[in-house]
Design a protein around this motif. Structure first.
Motif, PDB file in Angstrom:
ATOM      1  N   GLY A   1     -64.941 -35.790  52.395  1.00 19.79           N
ATOM      2  CA  GLY A   1     -66.099 -36.556  52.844  1.00 19.79           C
ATOM      3  C   GLY A   1     -65.993 -38.060  52.810  1.00 19.79           C
ATOM      4  O   GLY A   1     -66.981 -38.762  53.046  1.00 19.79           O
ATOM      5  N   ALA A   2     -64.819 -38.600  52.550  1.00 21.95           N
ATOM      6  CA  ALA A   2     -64.664 -40.062  52.572  1.00 21.95           C
ATOM      7  C   ALA A   2     -64.900 -40.562  53.998  1.00 21.95           C
ATOM      8  O   ALA A   2     -64.329 -40.019  54.945  1.00 21.95           O
ATOM      9  CB  ALA A   2     -63.273 -40.471  52.105  1.00 21.95           C
ATOM     10  N   PRO A   3     -65.734 -41.592  54.163  1.00 25.60           N
ATOM     11  CA  PRO A   3     -65.958 -42.126  55.510  1.00 25.60           C
ATOM     12  C   PRO A   3     -64.720 -42.874  56.009  1.00 25.60           C
ATOM     13  O   PRO A   3     -64.229 -43.781  55.338  1.00 25.60           O
ATOM     14  CB  PRO A   3     -67.154 -43.064  55.334  1.00 25.60           C
ATOM     15  N   PRO A   4     -64.203 -42.503  57.189  1.00 22.46           N
ATOM     16  CA  PRO A   4     -62.946 -43.090  57.654  1.00 22.46           C
ATOM     17  C   PRO A   4     -63.025 -44.570  58.005  1.00 22.46           C
ATOM     18  O   PRO A   4     -62.006 -45.250  58.007  1.00 22.46           O
ATOM     19  CB  PRO A   4     -62.603 -42.260  58.893  1.00 22.46           C
ATOM     20  N   ASP A   5     -64.217 -45.075  58.281  1.00 23.67           N
ATOM     21  CA  ASP A   5     -64.356 -46.470  58.712  1.00 23.67           C
ATOM     22  C   ASP A   5     -65.028 -47.373  57.672  1.00 23.67           C
ATOM     23  O   ASP A   5     -65.497 -48.459  58.013  1.00 23.67           O
ATOM     24  CB  ASP A   5     -65.131 -46.543  60.030  1.00 23.67           C
ATOM     25  N   ALA A   6     -65.046 -46.950  56.421  1.00 24.86           N
ATOM     26  CA  ALA A   6     -65.649 -47.788  55.381  1.00 24.86           C
ATOM     27  C   ALA A   6     -64.661 -48.876  54.965  1.00 24.86           C
ATOM     28  O   ALA A   6     -63.513 -48.589  54.635  1.00 24.86           O
ATOM     29  CB  ALA A   6     -66.035 -46.944  54.180  1.00 24.86           C
ATOM     30  N   GLU A   7     -65.124 -50.134  55.002  1.00 26.43           N
ATOM     31  CA  GLU A   7     -64.257 -51.237  54.567  1.00 26.43           C
ATOM     32  C   GLU A   7     -64.116 -51.208  53.059  1.00 26.43           C
ATOM     33  O   GLU A   7     -65.018 -50.824  52.340  1.00 26.43           O
ATOM     34  CB  GLU A   7     -64.827 -52.581  55.019  1.00 26.43           C
ATOM     35  N   SER A   8     -62.968 -51.640  52.606  1.00 25.53           N
ATOM     36  CA  SER A   8     -62.629 -51.634  51.195  1.00 25.53           C
ATOM     37  C   SER A   8     -62.529 -53.053  50.662  1.00 25.53           C
ATOM     38  O   SER A   8     -61.936 -53.921  51.295  1.00 25.53           O
ATOM     39  CB  SER A   8     -61.278 -50.940  51.008  1.00 25.53           C
ATOM     40  N   GLY A   9     -63.095 -53.248  49.498  1.00 24.53           N
ATOM     41  CA  GLY A   9     -62.910 -54.492  48.767  1.00 24.53           C
ATOM     42  C   GLY A   9     -63.310 -55.745  49.508  1.00 24.53           C
ATOM     43  O   GLY A   9     -64.125 -55.732  50.416  1.00 24.53           O
ATOM     44  N   THR A  10     -62.696 -56.820  49.075  1.00 25.58           N
ATOM     45  CA  THR A  10     -62.948 -58.126  49.676  1.00 25.58           C
ATOM     46  C   THR A  10     -61.610 -58.812  49.881  1.00 25.58           C
ATOM     47  O   THR A  10     -60.600 -58.403  49.323  1.00 25.58           O
ATOM     48  CB  THR A  10     -63.814 -59.000  48.743  1.00 25.58           C
ATOM     49  N   GLY A  11     -61.606 -59.835  50.681  1.00 27.51           N
ATOM     50  CA  GLY A  11     -60.384 -60.610  50.863  1.00 27.51           C
ATOM     51  C   GLY A  11     -59.316 -59.881  51.637  1.00 27.51           C
ATOM     52  O   GLY A  11     -59.484 -59.600  52.813  1.00 27.51           O
ATOM     53  N   SER A  12     -58.234 -59.514  50.966  1.00 32.07           N
ATOM     54  CA  SER A  12     -57.082 -58.955  51.659  1.00 32.07           C
ATOM     55  C   SER A  12     -57.223 -57.480  52.009  1.00 32.07           C
ATOM     56  O   SER A  12     -56.360 -56.928  52.667  1.00 32.07           O
ATOM     57  CB  SER A  12     -55.820 -59.160  50.821  1.00 32.07           C
ATOM     58  N   GLU A  13     -58.270 -56.826  51.567  1.00 31.35           N
ATOM     59  CA  GLU A  13     -58.472 -55.425  51.920  1.00 31.35           C
ATOM     60  C   GLU A  13     -59.319 -55.338  53.180  1.00 31.35           C
ATOM     61  O   GLU A  13     -59.763 -56.341  53.715  1.00 31.35           O
ATOM     62  CB  GLU A  13     -59.144 -54.678  50.770  1.00 31.35           C
ATOM     63  N   GLY A  14     -59.512 -54.128  53.683  1.00 32.54           N
ATOM     64  CA  GLY A  14     -60.296 -53.955  54.897  1.00 32.54           C
ATOM     65  C   GLY A  14     -60.436 -52.502  55.260  1.00 32.54           C
ATOM     66  O   GLY A  14     -60.647 -51.653  54.407  1.00 32.54           O
ATOM     67  N   LEU A  15     -60.239 -52.189  56.523  1.00 32.60           N
ATOM     68  CA  LEU A  15     -60.374 -50.825  57.018  1.00 32.60           C
ATOM     69  C   LEU A  15     -59.123 -50.005  56.704  1.00 32.60           C
ATOM     70  O   LEU A  15     -58.002 -50.506  56.855  1.00 32.60           O
ATOM     71  CB  LEU A  15     -60.599 -50.832  58.531  1.00 32.60           C
ATOM     72  N   PRO A  16     -59.292 -48.743  56.307  1.00 32.82           N
ATOM     73  CA  PRO A  16     -58.118 -47.906  56.049  1.00 32.82           C
ATOM     74  C   PRO A  16     -57.177 -47.810  57.249  1.00 32.82           C
ATOM     75  O   PRO A  16     -55.953 -47.880  57.083  1.00 32.82           O
ATOM     76  CB  PRO A  16     -58.726 -46.536  55.717  1.00 32.82           C
ATOM     77  N   LEU A  17     -57.731 -47.683  58.458  1.00 34.27           N
ATOM     78  CA  LEU A  17     -56.896 -47.578  59.652  1.00 34.27           C
ATOM     79  C   LEU A  17     -56.066 -48.852  59.850  1.00 34.27           C
ATOM     80  O   LEU A  17     -54.887 -48.785  60.197  1.00 34.27           O
ATOM     81  CB  LEU A  17     -57.756 -47.295  60.883  1.00 34.27           C
ATOM     82  N   CYS A  18     -56.649 -49.987  59.609  1.00 37.92           N
ATOM     83  CA  CYS A  18     -55.916 -51.254  59.738  1.00 37.92           C
ATOM     84  C   CYS A  18     -54.819 -51.360  58.680  1.00 37.92           C
ATOM     85  O   CYS A  18     -53.707 -51.820  58.977  1.00 37.92           O
ATOM     86  CB  CYS A  18     -56.874 -52.435  59.635  1.00 37.92           C
ATOM     87  N   GLY A  19     -55.130 -50.914  57.464  1.00 41.16           N
ATOM     88  CA  GLY A  19     -54.126 -50.944  56.404  1.00 41.16           C
ATOM     89  C   GLY A  19     -52.921 -50.093  56.728  1.00 41.16           C
ATOM     90  O   GLY A  19     -51.773 -50.498  56.522  1.00 41.16           O
ATOM     91  N   ALA A  20     -53.153 -48.902  57.265  1.00 40.18           N
ATOM     92  CA  ALA A  20     -52.044 -48.016  57.634  1.00 40.18           C
ATOM     93  C   ALA A  20     -51.284 -48.560  58.838  1.00 40.18           C
ATOM     94  O   ALA A  20     -50.046 -48.516  58.883  1.00 40.18           O
ATOM     95  CB  ALA A  20     -52.575 -46.615  57.919  1.00 40.18           C
ATOM     96  N   ALA A  21     -52.004 -49.088  59.818  1.00 41.37           N
ATOM     97  CA  ALA A  21     -51.374 -49.609  61.033  1.00 41.37           C
ATOM     98  C   ALA A  21     -50.530 -50.845  60.740  1.00 41.37           C
ATOM     99  O   ALA A  21     -49.463 -51.036  61.339  1.00 41.37           O
ATOM    100  CB  ALA A  21     -52.436 -49.933  62.074  1.00 41.37           C
ATOM    101  N   CYS A  22     -50.989 -51.664  59.837  1.00 43.76           N
ATOM    102  CA  CYS A  22     -50.286 -52.895  59.467  1.00 43.76           C
ATOM    103  C   CYS A  22     -48.862 -52.609  59.008  1.00 43.76           C
ATOM    104  O   CYS A  22     -47.941 -53.375  59.285  1.00 43.76           O
ATOM    105  CB  CYS A  22     -51.075 -53.584  58.358  1.00 43.76           C
ATOM    106  N   TRP A  23     -48.673 -51.488  58.326  1.00 48.00           N
ATOM    107  CA  TRP A  23     -47.363 -51.130  57.788  1.00 48.00           C
ATOM    108  C   TRP A  23     -46.636 -50.099  58.645  1.00 48.00           C
ATOM    109  O   TRP A  23     -45.529 -49.679  58.310  1.00 48.00           O
ATOM    110  CB  TRP A  23     -47.516 -50.611  56.355  1.00 48.00           C
ATOM    111  N   GLY A  24     -47.254 -49.678  59.751  1.00 43.57           N
ATOM    112  CA  GLY A  24     -46.593 -48.740  60.651  1.00 43.57           C
ATOM    113  C   GLY A  24     -46.551 -47.310  60.137  1.00 43.57           C
ATOM    114  O   GLY A  24     -45.641 -46.559  60.487  1.00 43.57           O
ATOM    115  N   TYR A  25     -47.549 -46.915  59.354  1.00 45.86           N
ATOM    116  CA  TYR A  25     -47.599 -45.552  58.822  1.00 45.86           C
ATOM    117  C   TYR A  25     -48.250 -44.632  59.855  1.00 45.86           C
ATOM    118  O   TYR A  25     -49.430 -44.305  59.786  1.00 45.86           O
ATOM    119  CB  TYR A  25     -48.365 -45.514  57.502  1.00 45.86           C
ATOM    120  N   THR A  26     -47.457 -44.210  60.822  1.00 52.57           N
ATOM    121  CA  THR A  26     -47.958 -43.457  61.973  1.00 52.57           C
ATOM    122  C   THR A  26     -48.643 -42.155  61.565  1.00 52.57           C
ATOM    123  O   THR A  26     -49.707 -41.815  62.097  1.00 52.57           O
ATOM    124  CB  THR A  26     -46.819 -43.187  62.971  1.00 52.57           C
ATOM    125  N   GLU A  27     -48.067 -41.394  60.627  1.00 51.94           N
ATOM    126  CA  GLU A  27     -48.686 -40.133  60.212  1.00 51.94           C
ATOM    127  C   GLU A  27     -50.054 -40.375  59.566  1.00 51.94           C
ATOM    128  O   GLU A  27     -50.999 -39.625  59.787  1.00 51.94           O
ATOM    129  CB  GLU A  27     -47.773 -39.370  59.250  1.00 51.94           C
TER     130      GLU A  27
END
Length: 142
Positions: free
Chosen positions: A65-91
């Motif tokens: 039930g974790a919401p996929p589009d919930a932003e995390s933290g402040t500053g250098s954190e953000g959206l989970p999808l952006c975090g994974a995409a930033c590092w190229g974690y395709t799976e």
């Protein structure tokens, strides 16, 4: 569940996601840790797993039930999808998209980059191609 116990479980869940401890993540969820919770710094376990590229834990949290589009933290954190995409974690990107993450959202409450922009900046062409092909998530406003 009282507030203090919830805070403890949330902090432990974020730590387990950070360390890649899938069995511990499952145990904490069974114990009542809310999948979409955040620790005292506002960091979510889904973001921690996504930025590490841990598709297994990402799936566990999303299925709990974790919401996929919930932003995390402040500053250098953000959206989970952006975090994974930033590092190229395709799976991991695929797991998030499969569970309704919107590839067109911008981080920082709409003022930052999209997941595609992060993947292109990487550069991570396979991840970028996956994001380009993804339709906009269709969820009702709630």
């Amino acid at each position: 569940m009282n507030r203090r116990r919830r805070k403890k479980l949330s902090a432990r869940l974020v730590a387990a996601a950070l360390l890649g401890e899938s069995a511990r993540v499952r145990a904490l969820l069974r114990a009542g840790a809310p999948a979409g919770s955040a620790n005292a710094d506002g960091t979510t376990p889904l973001y921690q797993a996504a930025v590490r590229g841990d598709a297994e834990i990402v799936r566990i949290l999303l299925e709990a039930g974790a919401p996929p589009d919930a932003e995390s933290g402040t500053g250098s954190e953000g959206l989970p999808l952006c975090g994974a995409a930033c590092w190229g974690y395709t799976e991991t990107v695929r797991a998030l998209l499969d569970h309704g993450a919107d590839p067109h959202l911008r981080e920082d409450h709409g003022t930052g980059l999209t997941a595609l922009a992060w993947a292109e900046k990487g550069p991570h062409p396979e991840t970028a191609a996956l994001l380009r092909a993804a339709p906009r998530a269709s969820r009702s406003a709630g």
